[in-house]
Structure formats: structure tokens, C-alpha cells
Scaffold this active site. Sequence first.
Site, PDB file in Angstrom:
ATOM      1  N   GLY A  66       1.264  -1.361   0.285  1.00 22.25           N
ATOM      2  CA  GLY A  66       0.020  -0.247  -0.102  1.00 22.25           C
ATOM      3  C   GLY A  66       0.711   1.887  -0.159  1.00 22.25           C
ATOM      4  O   GLY A  66       0.638   2.306  -1.064  1.00 22.25           O
ATOM      5  N   THR A  67       1.358   1.406   1.067  1.00 21.03           N
ATOM      6  CA  THR A  67       2.522   2.751   0.706  1.00 21.03           C
ATOM      7  C   THR A  67       2.858   2.550  -0.511  1.00 21.03           C
ATOM      8  O   THR A  67       3.490   4.114  -0.672  1.00 21.03           O
ATOM      9  CB  THR A  67       3.567   2.582   2.598  1.00 21.03           C
ATOM     10  OG1 THR A  67       2.426   2.514   3.433  1.00 21.03           O
ATOM     11  CG2 THR A  67       4.485   4.232   2.418  1.00 21.03           C
ATOM     12  N   ASN A  95      -9.948   3.588   6.862  1.00 13.98           N
ATOM     13  CA  ASN A  95      -9.766   2.600   7.397  1.00 13.98           C
ATOM     14  C   ASN A  95      -9.729   2.573   9.278  1.00 13.98           C
ATOM     15  O   ASN A  95      -9.455   1.720   9.884  1.00 13.98           O
ATOM     16  CB  ASN A  95      -7.814   2.567   7.682  1.00 13.98           C
ATOM     17  CG  ASN A  95      -7.269   4.044   7.313  1.00 13.98           C
ATOM     18  OD1 ASN A  95      -7.366   4.060   7.143  1.00 13.98           O
ATOM     19  ND2 ASN A  95      -6.596   3.809   8.063  1.00 13.98           N
ATOM     20  N   GLN A 154      -8.523  -0.435   1.737  1.00 18.52           N
ATOM     21  CA  GLN A 154      -9.661  -1.318   2.718  1.00 18.52           C
ATOM     22  C   GLN A 154     -10.614  -1.832   1.580  1.00 18.52           C
ATOM     23  O   GLN A 154     -11.076  -1.868   2.514  1.00 18.52           O
ATOM     24  CB  GLN A 154      -9.783  -0.180   3.550  1.00 18.52           C
ATOM     25  CG  GLN A 154      -8.833  -0.176   4.310  1.00 18.52           C
ATOM     26  CD  GLN A 154      -8.244  -1.070   5.813  1.00 18.52           C
ATOM     27  OE1 GLN A 154      -9.101  -1.476   5.991  1.00 18.52           O
ATOM     28  NE2 GLN A 154      -7.306  -0.232   5.814  1.00 18.52           N
ATOM     29  N   THR A 196      13.748  -6.720  -7.987  1.00 20.55           N
ATOM     30  CA  THR A 196      14.223  -7.974  -9.108  1.00 20.55           C
ATOM     31  C   THR A 196      13.294  -7.448  -7.955  1.00 20.55           C
ATOM     32  O   THR A 196      11.944  -8.302  -7.541  1.00 20.55           O
ATOM     33  CB  THR A 196      15.487  -9.165  -8.417  1.00 20.55           C
ATOM     34  OG1 THR A 196      16.659  -8.773  -9.033  1.00 20.55           O
ATOM     35  CG2 THR A 196      14.843 -10.571  -8.998  1.00 20.55           C
ATOM     36  N   CYS A 248      -2.143   1.945  11.877  1.00 22.01           N
ATOM     37  CA  CYS A 248      -0.543   2.028  10.891  1.00 22.01           C
ATOM     38  C   CYS A 248       0.548   3.266  11.294  1.00 22.01           C
ATOM     39  O   CYS A 248       0.417   3.191  10.285  1.00 22.01           O
ATOM     40  CB  CYS A 248      -1.564   2.889   9.362  1.00 22.01           C
ATOM     41  SG  CYS A 248      -3.121   1.830   9.263  1.00 22.01           S
TER      42      CYS A 248
HETATM   43  C1  LIG Z   1      -2.686   0.039   5.748  1.00 18.14           C
HETATM   44  C2  LIG Z   1      -3.584   1.233   4.597  1.00 18.14           C
HETATM   45  C3  LIG Z   1      -2.041   1.638   3.312  1.00 18.14           C
HETATM   46  C4  LIG Z   1      -1.297   1.150   3.843  1.00 18.14           C
HETATM   47  O1  LIG Z   1      -0.293  -0.010   3.375  1.00 18.14           O
HETATM   48  P1  LIG Z   1       0.759  -0.616   4.200  1.00 18.14           P
HETATM   49  O2  LIG Z   1       0.510  -2.206   3.760  1.00 18.14           O
HETATM   50  O3  LIG Z   1       1.138  -0.345   5.728  1.00 18.14           O
HETATM   51  O4  LIG Z   1       2.380  -0.422   2.935  1.00 18.14           O
HETATM   52  C5  LIG Z   1      -2.399   2.626   3.025  1.00 18.14           C
HETATM   53  N1  LIG Z   1      -3.593   3.251   3.040  1.00 18.14           N
HETATM   54  C6  LIG Z   1      -5.273   2.652   4.057  1.00 18.14           C
HETATM   55  C7  LIG Z   1      -6.095   3.150   3.395  1.00 18.14           C
HETATM   56  C8  LIG Z   1      -4.945   1.600   4.638  1.00 18.14           C
HETATM   57  O5  LIG Z   1      -5.902   1.263   5.533  1.00 18.14           O
END
Ligand SMILES: *Cc1c(COP(=O)(O)O)cnc(C)c1O
Length: 393
Positions: free
Chosen positions: A68-69, A148, A186, A243, A334
Site C-alpha cells: 500500500g504505502t 481505515n 481497505q 528483481t 497504521c
Molecule cells: C494499510 C493502509 C495503507 C498502507 O499500507 P501498508 O501495507 O502499510 O503499506 C494505505 N492506505 C490505507 C487506507 C490503508 O489501510
Amino acid sequence: MYLDNAGATPMSPEAEAAMKPFFARVFGNPSSLHVQGRKAKQALESFRKSAAHLISALPEEVVFTAGGTESCNLAILGAAQALEKKKAHFITTAIEHPAVLEPFLKLEKLGHVVTYLKPDKEGFISAAQAGRAIRPDTVLVSVMYANNEIGSIQPIAEIGSLLYKVNMQRQKQGLRKIYFYTDACQAGMLDLSVKNLGVDLMTVNGGKMRGPKQSGLLYVKNGTRLLPQTLGGGQERGLRSGTENVAAAAGFAKAFEQVQAKRQVVCKNVASLRNQLGKLLIQKIPGLVLNGPGLDSPFRLPNNLNFTVPKVEGESLLIYLDAAGISVSTGSACSTNSSKPSHVLKAIGLSEDLIRNNIRITLGVNTKWQDVEYVSRTMPELVKKIQKVRNDL
Ligand SMILES: *Cc1c(COP(=O)(O)O)cnc(C)c1O
């Protein structure tokens, strides 16, 4: 009893099994031309194809990332760096995840202008609101699909079709197309068809949907200009060098397929348990307030509960619940700096004291009626106990 599924999800046994061949057996570098490399490449492309299918995209529009990040950073910083202009306008919301807010803060420091849309008291942003914020120099609109903390689901398809019309007009005026990005970390259980949503960029997160952590994708619609944030060998169409993690892609593709295949039934079942738990807690704990959309709203994530507990610090309650075998979260898990009050609760109008009295309960596909029963029995007792200790002080 694990009730923090918005923070992390246990991996599905099928996703775990799907990853296994890619550690020691099919270990080749997908860029290598020999048989081990070709096998890895072939597998990687099959996972790309299945993930693309689930979001109605082309395989070439799927960039596998480390979750996500990284996807959020690539979408926002990558779009900004691809601009010719040094000062442009961006639109986002005040309730985004830090993985989105921090890149925007960086853009502001670089001289760009960012408008943060304020949600209503249930945590919703409207398409009209996004429309009103558009300026001639706007280049990107970034609205999370589902929040979230409080579970509010934003009208992404509506914003998408509004931007489509706006972009038609802009084309006639010789103005630049506004890109539309959604952080769908989410939203694994929701409709993720990029065609229906009208997005140019979208993040999907494996770790939040029973896949491995640090797995996921960034959807990049053909023609969308981005600059990579990781430079090197030019993998993933040059957008994400390094990779490829074939095992992560395998686990992610499997988990994503599973969550999407059963999403309607699962949503219904989870929402039903969630509603029972929510109603029991509200009944048994005097003054308990649900934050975010109502329990009957179709625009609340089916697994999310977020409460303000009268006269009880969320962190104290979390610790008592943990001791009783119940794992929940407070504010936002988070962030490592848990003493920072939630910007989401602040944005929906809660005062500082009320923000501290916060508890988030997020159910999962494995949550059972017995869990609901136990929590609805245990939590009211613990709340009473903490309130009594507080009164005796
Ligand atoms: C968890 C989350 C992220 C970040 O994801 P990671 O797995 O921590 O990199 C970004 N946006 C939302 C809405 C999230 O719930």
C-alpha cells in the site's frame, strides 16, 4: 479473538500455499533468459493477468509493488514529478491514510498547492465537493475508496464520472487532463473494476486482504504519465525497478481472487455479525457512540465498528481487552506514534477528549457468532471496571 482486520489480516491457507513454490523451487530471476528465469517470468505474468482481470484492467496496466504505502507514494509523487510545471494544484481529503497525506505534505513543501476536502460528520466526501475544488491548474484528484478508521466508503464511481465530464470540457479548452487516483487498500471486498470506478490510478493492498504483507499493485491506466520512485533495472515497465517478488505476487493474486470471488456473500455475513455486535454493545454500554456512517448504511465497510466510549481512554480499554484475549485497535494502528490524536476523528468533528476515548473493532472472514457473544459480554464489564477506577481516583 482477533478483531483488528483493518490493521492486518491472517494469510489465507491458499495464498500461503500459492507462495511456497517460489522460494526454493521456482526461484529464477524473471529477467533471466534461462529456464529458471523463464519459469519465474511465466508465473509472474500469469499472476499479473489474474490480478488485472479482477480489476477489469489490462495486464500491462498492473504494476506489482511492495504494498500500500509504496503504491500510494508512486501514484502521487510519480504523477507530480512527471509534470512540466513546478507548481500545480492537487485535491485530496483530510481523512486519507498517512501513506497518502505524507506525499502530499512533501508536494506542498516543494511549492505545489493541495486542497484537503473536509468530510461531513459521517466521514463522507461528495462528488460535488470535489468538483467545486477543481481549478484550471488541477492535475490530480486523490480520494481513498474506504476509510481505515471509520469505514466510510466514498462515491468513487460518481467522482470518476464527474471527472470524465470535466476532462472532456478541459480537452476542448486545451487544459491538461486531471488524473483520478484512489487508495483502495481497505476496499478488497468492494467492486474494484477500474472501468466502473473511472480511475486512472488505484492501489490494491495484499496485506489487508489475507495476502502477504508488502504485496499489492498500482493500477496505472495506459497513457498515464508517472515517474518511477525506485530506479534501477527497469522492471515493471520501468515504474518499479528491482528483481520481482514472484512469491509475493503469487500470494497476493490468490488472496485477491478469493476475496473477490466470494465478496458479496462475505460482505453480507460479516455485516450481519458486525451489526449484532454493534447493537449489543450500544445496548449494554450507556453513552456509547458509533463514529462514521450508521450500521444500516451500505456505505460503511461491512466489518468496521468505531466507537467513542464515555470516560474511558481507548488505550486503557485496548489493554484490558487484550488481557481478556480480544485484539482491537484505537485511532489508527497504521501509525507508530500512537499518542498522536486521530486526524480522521478530528476531521469529522470530534473534540480532543473524545478522540482519545476511541476504539476500533474490525471483523474478519473468520469471525464467528461465539466471538461476538464473548466480546459483547466482556467489553461492557471492562468498560464499567475502567470507569469505576477512574471515578475512585
Ligand atoms: C494499510 C493502509 C495503507 C498502507 O499500507 P501498508 O501495507 O502499510 O503499506 C494505505 N492506505 C490505507 C487506507 C490503508 O489501510
